[in-house]
Design an enzyme around this catalytic site. Structure first.
Site, short mmCIF file in Angstrom:
data_model
loop_
_atom_site.label_atom_id
_atom_site.label_comp_id
_atom_site.label_asym_id
_atom_site.label_seq_id
_atom_site.Cartn_x
_atom_site.Cartn_y
_atom_site.Cartn_z
CE1 TYR A 133 -3.71 2.49 0.50
CE2 TYR A 133 -2.41 3.31 2.35
CZ TYR A 133 -3.46 3.45 1.47
OH TYR A 133 -4.27 4.56 1.54
CE LYS A 181 -3.11 4.98 -2.37
NZ LYS A 181 -4.26 5.69 -2.97
CB THR A 202 -13.33 5.57 4.86
OG1 THR A 202 -11.98 5.11 4.84
CG2 THR A 202 -13.37 7.08 4.69
N1 LIG Z 1 -9.34 6.45 4.78
C1 LIG Z 1 -8.10 6.84 5.04
O1 LIG Z 1 -7.69 6.93 6.21
C2 LIG Z 1 -7.15 7.18 3.92
C3 LIG Z 1 -5.88 7.67 4.27
C4 LIG Z 1 -4.99 7.99 3.27
C5 LIG Z 1 -5.36 7.87 1.95
N2 LIG Z 1 -6.59 7.39 1.62
C6 LIG Z 1 -6.91 7.24 0.20
O2 LIG Z 1 -8.17 7.82 -0.09
C7 LIG Z 1 -8.80 7.12 -1.17
C8 LIG Z 1 -10.22 6.75 -0.77
O3 LIG Z 1 -10.16 5.91 0.37
P1 LIG Z 1 -11.41 5.65 1.33
O4 LIG Z 1 -10.87 5.69 2.70
O5 LIG Z 1 -12.55 6.50 0.95
O6 LIG Z 1 -11.70 4.11 0.97
P2 LIG Z 1 -13.08 3.32 0.93
O7 LIG Z 1 -14.04 3.87 1.91
O8 LIG Z 1 -12.70 1.87 1.05
O9 LIG Z 1 -13.64 3.61 -0.54
C9 LIG Z 1 -12.90 3.20 -1.64
C10 LIG Z 1 -13.70 3.45 -2.90
O10 LIG Z 1 -12.98 2.85 -4.00
C11 LIG Z 1 -13.84 1.89 -4.62
N3 LIG Z 1 -13.08 0.76 -5.16
C12 LIG Z 1 -12.22 -0.05 -4.51
N4 LIG Z 1 -11.78 -1.01 -5.34
C13 LIG Z 1 -12.38 -0.81 -6.53
C14 LIG Z 1 -12.33 -1.48 -7.78
N5 LIG Z 1 -11.61 -2.59 -7.96
N6 LIG Z 1 -13.06 -0.99 -8.79
C15 LIG Z 1 -13.83 0.11 -8.62
N7 LIG Z 1 -13.91 0.78 -7.46
C16 LIG Z 1 -13.19 0.32 -6.43
C17 LIG Z 1 -14.79 1.43 -3.53
O11 LIG Z 1 -15.91 0.78 -4.09
P3 LIG Z 1 -16.89 -0.10 -3.14
O12 LIG Z 1 -17.67 0.91 -2.34
O13 LIG Z 1 -17.72 -0.87 -4.10
O14 LIG Z 1 -15.99 -0.94 -2.29
C18 LIG Z 1 -15.07 2.77 -2.87
O15 LIG Z 1 -16.00 3.52 -3.62
C19 LIG Z 1 -7.92 5.90 -1.47
O16 LIG Z 1 -7.14 6.15 -2.61
C20 LIG Z 1 -7.03 5.79 -0.23
O17 LIG Z 1 -5.78 5.19 -0.51
C21 LIG Z 1 -7.50 7.05 2.58
#
Ligand SMILES: NC(=O)c1ccc[n+]([C@@H]2O[C@H](COP(=O)([O-])OP(=O)(O)OC[C@H]3O[C@@H](n4cnc5c(N)ncnc54)[C@H](OP(=O)(O)O)[C@@H]3O)[C@@H](O)[C@H]2O)c1
Length: 258
Positions: A153, A157, A186
């Site tokens: 991961y 990133k 999330t």
């Molecule tokens: N949350 C954190 O603490 C955090 C921290 C740093 C960076 N980020 C970054 O922020 C971004 C969003 O993260 P999040 O926390 O919002 O994650 P999340 O709640 O798990 O949501 C991820 C989204 O991506 C979609 N997705 C995952 N795999 C997919 C695939 N194979 N095809 C199409 N769609 C797919 C999911 O669809 P489904 O709903 O169908 O699963 C969901 O809509 C990511 O790039 C993550 O690396 C998050």
């Protein structure tokens, strides 16, 4: 008013960014992995313009997502948000023979960038833990190393920052930036995540909308609307070009020229 496409906008930060942008009067195109998730997204955000569908772990679906977006017409901004986290207990191989984490987190934003009609603004979701990523492409598909989900991961990133900065350098007329949203609760972040969830989607929505003159920048990395230092490797043009070349070879699709 801008027209903005957000990948992975059925849940989490993508859905929240879409909500913020719709509230500010922008047009938003959502993205879901399947028909069922598209229906969920429509229910959650009926004001969205459209939902495109495709599983971003498969190169063929990445192409179909780009085609659907282009068929809808020009978008002013794209937020490359879809991602999978650090908890995969083993190396999952995609239909294309790639690491699942790499395919969704790195190759999909690359190929969508190459194929979607060029917007004025690009935003790539990275993470604070990109600083622990390993630069270079010694084993990007985890074929030689023992699997480590957290490292895969972090590497992905760091690649997202390299990609944002590479595009900023190759396409000077486009504002291409990376964002660290904080560790927030999330589905990916988990219930115990310590940072403010409400702030999580703000910076990517702000950069995509581009109404604040402070967003007239490119090749920057932001955390909560402030620039922040990155892993030094992210600024290395040789590493940026190597990543673009590698993704181009995997997809047989080079990044178009300036
Ligand atoms: N949350 C954190 O603490 C955090 C921290 C740093 C960076 N980020 C970054 O922020 C971004 C969003 O993260 P999040 O926390 O919002 O994650 P999340 O709640 O798990 O949501 C991820 C989204 O991506 C979609 N997705 C995952 N795999 C997919 C695939 N194979 N095809 C199409 N769609 C797919 C999911 O669809 P489904 O709903 O169908 O699963 C969901 O809509 C990511 O790039 C993550 O690396 C998050």
């Amino acid at each position: 008013m801008s027209r903005i496409f957000i990948t992975g906008s059925t849940d989490g930060l993508g859905l929240m960014a879409a909500e913020l942008l719709l509230k500010d009067g922008h047009q938003v195109t959502l993205h879901a992995r399947s028909q069922a998730r598209a229906a969920d997204a429509r229910t959650r955000l009926p004001a969205a313009d459209a939902v495109v569908i495709g599983d971003l772990s498969a190169i063929q679906d990445m192409r179909q997502v780009a085609e659907q977006v282009n068929a809808l017409g020009h978008h002013d901004a794209v937020i490359h948000n879809a991602g999978v986290g650090y908890r995969e207990p083993r190396r999952i191989q995609t239909a294309d023979g790639l690491s699942h984490v790499f395919a969704i987190n790195v190759l999909a934003p690359y190929l969508l960038t190459a194929l979607i009609a060029r917007p004025g603004r690009l935003v790539y979701l990275s993470s604070g833990i990109h600083t622990g990523g390993e630069a270079g492409l010694s084993d990007p598909q985890w074929e030689k190393r023992r699997w480590n989900g957290a490292q895969a991961y972090s590497d992905s990133k760091l690649d997202d920052v390299l990609l944002a900065f590479a595009v900023a350098r190759r396409w000077p007329q486009v504002r291409s930036n990376a964002v660290e949203p904080g560790w927030v609760a999330t589905k990916m972040g988990g219930r115990g995540a310590p940072d403010d969830l409400a702030l999580g989607p703000v910076t990517q929505a702000w950069l995509a909308a581009g109404q604040d003159p402070r967003t007239d920048v490119t090749g920057e990395y932001f955390y909560h609307q402030q620039t922040r230092r990155t892993h030094p490797a992210a600024h290395d043009p040789r590493l940026q070009d190597a990543l673009l070349d590698y993704c181009a070879a995997l997809t047989t699709t080079p990044l178009p020229g300036p």
